[in-house]
Design a protein around this motif. Structure first.
Motif, mmCIF file in Angstrom:
data_model
loop_
_atom_site.group_PDB
_atom_site.id
_atom_site.type_symbol
_atom_site.label_atom_id
_atom_site.label_comp_id
_atom_site.label_asym_id
_atom_site.label_seq_id
_atom_site.Cartn_x
_atom_site.Cartn_y
_atom_site.Cartn_z
ATOM 1 N N HIS A 189 -10.959 4.869 5.688
ATOM 2 C CA HIS A 189 -9.744 4.692 6.478
ATOM 3 C C HIS A 189 -8.632 5.379 5.697
ATOM 4 C CE1 HIS A 189 -11.816 1.489 8.810
ATOM 5 N NE2 HIS A 189 -12.348 1.195 7.626
ATOM 6 N N TYR A 218 0.833 -1.207 0.000
ATOM 7 C CA TYR A 218 0.000 0.000 0.000
ATOM 8 C C TYR A 218 0.869 1.259 0.000
ATOM 9 C CZ TYR A 218 -3.795 -3.142 1.409
ATOM 10 O OH TYR A 218 -4.724 -4.159 1.464
ATOM 11 N N LYS A 266 -5.243 1.638 7.631
ATOM 12 C CA LYS A 266 -5.529 0.434 6.855
ATOM 13 C C LYS A 266 -5.065 -0.813 7.581
ATOM 14 C CE LYS A 266 -6.780 -2.007 3.314
ATOM 15 N NZ LYS A 266 -8.209 -2.165 2.947
ATOM 16 N N SER A 281 -8.990 3.971 2.016
ATOM 17 C CA SER A 281 -9.705 2.712 1.896
ATOM 18 C C SER A 281 -11.168 2.886 2.284
ATOM 19 C CB SER A 281 -9.045 1.653 2.790
ATOM 20 O OG SER A 281 -9.742 0.426 2.720
#
Length: 329
Positions: A233, A218, A239, A224
């Motif tokens: 998020h 990521y 995350k 997210s």
């Protein structure tokens, strides 16, 4: 006409690889663009690698090696069938590959794997090995689950969605197999393959409950949209906190993904798929999980594809205002 070998990569008593090979071969009978033949390692017994010279030299000393080389040289491409043993490929398959070099090089290959988690670990290792041999590894692959695609873990009953995946894999292997010589992959194909490996790595990290392993997939500023509160998020720590909550809930966790479809640009890419999180709860009871819709947005950062946004959604029954959690892709 191009000849494609369907290589049965297990010789273990009670193996399922022969069933998978028969399924693949039966599907190929509908095609007229290549000739397909099953090559079973049971029919080609090879001792543990006993050639005095490296395969790269091409100076095979033993009759069993020369016979094996003649067999493999007849094909312009391969579909390799592999189970997953201890997160890897069977030793007999590795041994058979290690015997030769030129007979593999520049030929197309695709993978049909099976195991409790679809054989993803074995397929990944096999992909790395074949790439080292300069084979043209196609991106599409078929992953069969012992839980979902084998009746009582023994008799192959593949889900209908695997038919399309298999046809796509065969399309790519045939297209790449041009008299044993293949075109170099385009940048788009290279990027698509990298993104698929990226997603495979996420699945492996989830199933291993490896938070630090997940971190490397990521971007630091990832946003997210998940199915649990809050609405979003923001950032890698948020995350990973969300994944940590999932790992607390599950004693053992499994993640399955279907119909992953990437669309790749120069430095951004999008994928969509169906995903299902399941496993064993902390109290020992099984949680079958539900299918959700998943979308990932990638950005190429310092040469690596990282997820900058993901979104998971559940279909909604508008009249009741409740999510519909019993749908199958």
């Amino acid at each position: 006409m191009t000849r494609i070998g369907i290589l049965v990569g297990s010789t273990r008593p009670g193996r399922r690889a022969d069933q998978v090979a028969r399924w693949v071969h039966e599907r190929t009978t509908r095609r007229s663009d290549a000739e397909f033949e099953v090559v079973d390692l049971l029919d080609h017994p090879l001792p543990h690698l006993d050639e005095p010279l490296p395969a790269l030299a091409g100076r095979y000393q033993h009759e069993h090696t020369r016979a094996w080389a003649d067999t493999i040289a007849r094909f312009g491409g391969f579909v390799m069938i592999t189970p997953e043993y201890n997160a890897s490929i069977p030793g007999v398959l590795k041994n058979a590959i290690d015997y030769l070099h030129a007979e593999w090089t520049h030929k197309a290959v695709g993978f049909v794997s099976y195991g409790t988690r679809g054989g993803t670990g074995a397929a990944r290792q096999l992909r790395t090995l074949c790439e080292l041999l300069q084979m043209a590894v196609v991106t599409p692959q078929v992953q069969l689950s012992l839980h979902n695609d084998f009746e009582e873990h023994a008799t192959l009953r593949p889900g209908a969605h695997h038919i399309g995946d298999l046809d796509t894999l065969l399309d790519h292997v045939v297209a790449q197999s041009t008299g044993g010589r293949t075109a170099l992959p385009t940048q788009r194909e290279t990027d698509e393959a990298a993104i698929r490996r990226h997603v495979e790595g996420i699945i492996d990290a989830i199933q291993a409950k490896d938070l630090e392993g997940l971190r490397r997939f990521y971007a630091t500023d990832v946003v997210s949209f998940d199915i649990d509160p809050p609405l979003q998020h923001v950032g890698i720590d948020a995350k990973l906190k969300n994944w940590a909550n999932v790992f607390t809930f599950f004693q053992e966790v499994s993640y399955e993904m279907r119909d992953l479809t990437p669309t790749v640009g120069e430095d951004t890419a999008f994928t969509h798929a169906f995903g299902r999180l399941s496993g064993t709860r902390a109290d020992g009871t099984a949680a079958g999980g539900m299918w959700v819709r998943a979308t990932f947005c990638f950005r190429k950062i310092d040469g690596d594809w990282l997820i900058t946004h993901d979104q998971v959604s559940v279909p909604l029954d508008i009249l009741s205002g409740k999510g519909v959690v019993d749908l199958e892709p």
